[in-house]
Scaffold this motif. Sequence first.
Motif, short mmCIF file in Angstrom:
data_model
loop_
_atom_site.label_atom_id
_atom_site.label_comp_id
_atom_site.label_asym_id
_atom_site.label_seq_id
_atom_site.Cartn_x
_atom_site.Cartn_y
_atom_site.Cartn_z
N MET A 119 0.85 -1.19 0.00
CA MET A 119 0.00 0.00 0.00
C MET A 119 0.89 1.25 0.00
O MET A 119 1.36 1.70 1.05
CB MET A 119 -0.91 -0.01 1.23
CG MET A 119 -2.06 -1.02 1.14
SD MET A 119 -3.28 -0.47 -0.03
CE MET A 119 -4.51 -1.78 0.13
N ASP A 120 1.17 1.79 -1.15
CA ASP A 120 2.05 2.95 -1.24
C ASP A 120 1.30 4.26 -0.97
O ASP A 120 1.87 5.35 -1.07
CB ASP A 120 2.71 3.02 -2.62
CG ASP A 120 1.69 3.05 -3.75
OD1 ASP A 120 0.48 2.89 -3.46
OD2 ASP A 120 2.10 3.23 -4.91
N LYS A 121 0.01 4.16 -0.59
CA LYS A 121 -0.77 5.36 -0.29
C LYS A 121 -0.80 5.67 1.20
O LYS A 121 -1.47 6.59 1.64
CB LYS A 121 -2.22 5.18 -0.79
CG LYS A 121 -2.33 4.86 -2.27
CD LYS A 121 -1.75 5.97 -3.14
CE LYS A 121 -1.90 5.64 -4.62
NZ LYS A 121 -1.29 6.66 -5.49
N PHE A 122 -0.06 4.89 2.00
CA PHE A 122 -0.04 5.07 3.45
C PHE A 122 1.38 5.16 3.97
O PHE A 122 2.31 4.59 3.39
CB PHE A 122 -0.77 3.92 4.14
CG PHE A 122 -2.25 3.86 3.84
CD1 PHE A 122 -3.16 4.52 4.66
CD2 PHE A 122 -2.72 3.16 2.74
CE1 PHE A 122 -4.51 4.48 4.39
CE2 PHE A 122 -4.08 3.11 2.46
CZ PHE A 122 -4.98 3.78 3.28
N LEU A 123 1.51 5.84 5.11
CA LEU A 123 2.78 5.95 5.82
C LEU A 123 2.59 5.41 7.23
O LEU A 123 1.60 5.71 7.89
CB LEU A 123 3.26 7.41 5.89
CG LEU A 123 3.63 8.08 4.55
CD1 LEU A 123 3.97 9.55 4.80
CD2 LEU A 123 4.81 7.36 3.91
N GLY A 124 3.54 4.61 7.70
CA GLY A 124 3.47 4.11 9.06
C GLY A 124 3.70 5.23 10.06
O GLY A 124 4.63 6.02 9.90
N VAL A 125 2.84 5.28 11.11
CA VAL A 125 2.95 6.37 12.09
C VAL A 125 3.15 5.86 13.51
O VAL A 125 3.39 6.64 14.42
CB VAL A 125 1.69 7.25 12.07
CG1 VAL A 125 1.57 7.95 10.72
CG2 VAL A 125 0.43 6.42 12.35
N SER A 126 3.04 4.52 13.74
CA SER A 126 3.24 4.01 15.10
C SER A 126 3.68 2.57 15.05
O SER A 126 3.54 1.89 14.02
CB SER A 126 1.93 4.11 15.91
OG SER A 126 0.95 3.23 15.38
N GLU A 127 4.23 2.06 16.19
CA GLU A 127 4.67 0.67 16.25
C GLU A 127 3.50 -0.31 16.27
O GLU A 127 3.66 -1.49 16.03
CB GLU A 127 5.53 0.47 17.51
CG GLU A 127 6.83 1.26 17.48
CD GLU A 127 7.65 1.01 18.73
OE1 GLU A 127 7.16 0.24 19.60
OE2 GLU A 127 8.78 1.53 18.82
N SER A 128 2.29 0.18 16.61
CA SER A 128 1.12 -0.69 16.66
C SER A 128 0.63 -1.10 15.28
O SER A 128 -0.25 -1.94 15.14
CB SER A 128 -0.02 -0.01 17.42
OG SER A 128 -0.43 1.17 16.72
N GLY A 129 1.19 -0.48 14.27
CA GLY A 129 0.80 -0.84 12.91
C GLY A 129 -0.13 0.14 12.27
O GLY A 129 -0.60 -0.10 11.16
N SER A 130 -0.49 1.22 12.96
CA SER A 130 -1.36 2.22 12.36
C SER A 130 -0.66 2.90 11.20
O SER A 130 0.57 3.04 11.18
CB SER A 130 -1.78 3.26 13.40
OG SER A 130 -2.54 2.65 14.43
N ALA A 131 -1.46 3.33 10.23
CA ALA A 131 -0.88 3.96 9.04
C ALA A 131 -1.70 5.19 8.68
O ALA A 131 -2.90 5.23 8.89
CB ALA A 131 -0.86 2.97 7.89
N LYS A 132 -1.00 6.19 8.17
CA LYS A 132 -1.64 7.44 7.81
C LYS A 132 -1.78 7.53 6.29
O LYS A 132 -0.84 7.30 5.55
CB LYS A 132 -0.79 8.60 8.32
CG LYS A 132 -1.37 9.98 8.01
CD LYS A 132 -0.48 11.08 8.56
CE LYS A 132 -1.04 12.46 8.27
NZ LYS A 132 -0.17 13.53 8.81
N CYS A 133 -3.00 7.86 5.86
CA CYS A 133 -3.27 8.02 4.43
C CYS A 133 -2.57 9.27 3.93
O CYS A 133 -2.76 10.36 4.48
CB CYS A 133 -4.77 8.11 4.19
SG CYS A 133 -5.21 8.39 2.44
N VAL A 134 -1.75 9.16 2.91
CA VAL A 134 -1.01 10.30 2.38
C VAL A 134 -1.91 11.20 1.55
O VAL A 134 -1.52 12.32 1.19
CB VAL A 134 0.18 9.82 1.53
CG1 VAL A 134 1.17 9.03 2.37
CG2 VAL A 134 -0.30 8.98 0.34
#
Length: 208
Positions: free
Chosen positions: A1-16
């Motif tokens: 998924m190249d539309k997201f960036l990892g933001v935490s160790e829990s695996g959450s990802a931020k939509c770019v």
Amino acid sequence: MDKFLGVSESGSAKCVICGHVNKSCGNTTNLFNHLKRAHPTVLSVPKGVARIADFFDTNSKKTYENGSFRKSSLDKALISMIATDLQPFRIVEGAGFRNFVYCLDPQYTLPCRRTLNDVLLSNMYEDIFDIKSAVLCTSKLLNDLDHMSENIASSLHEVLSEWGVASNVSAIVTDNASSMIKSCSIVGKRHMPCFAHTLNLIMQESLQ
């Protein structure tokens, strides 16, 4: 998924695209669902971009056209195999043979038994043999009152000699009369019983 960036160790990802933070839970399902809901156009395939499925059309049932070079070549090879190995025409109806041929070439459609017999075998015979027929003589016996084998043999020998074909004749076809069989023996030619006459005798015998 190249539309997201990892933001935490829990695996959450931020939509770019919109900045929304999504929990991935160890997989990309949530991320994919977010794109479907919020950004459906991102998932669409641009026109002109080839997909793998385009190269593997499982619904395609293309076969060689009748009369095409490939179809004709395979038909000739098939009838040649049947004739050479003395195989029955019903071989083309066997499930195992049909599957074998399909694995070799899925685009080849096997001919039916009637086509094998009426078309392919006939064509093969004509390609191999130059068949000619002619009526040389319809004369009576030398002694038309004598139907003994010696008189028949003399009559046959005269016709063969007159036309100069004695050395070219390999067999003589007649009915099954003993005098005809013996006359062929006297002339020195192989006797071939007439199939129609033989069949007629069989039918008469079976109806008695």
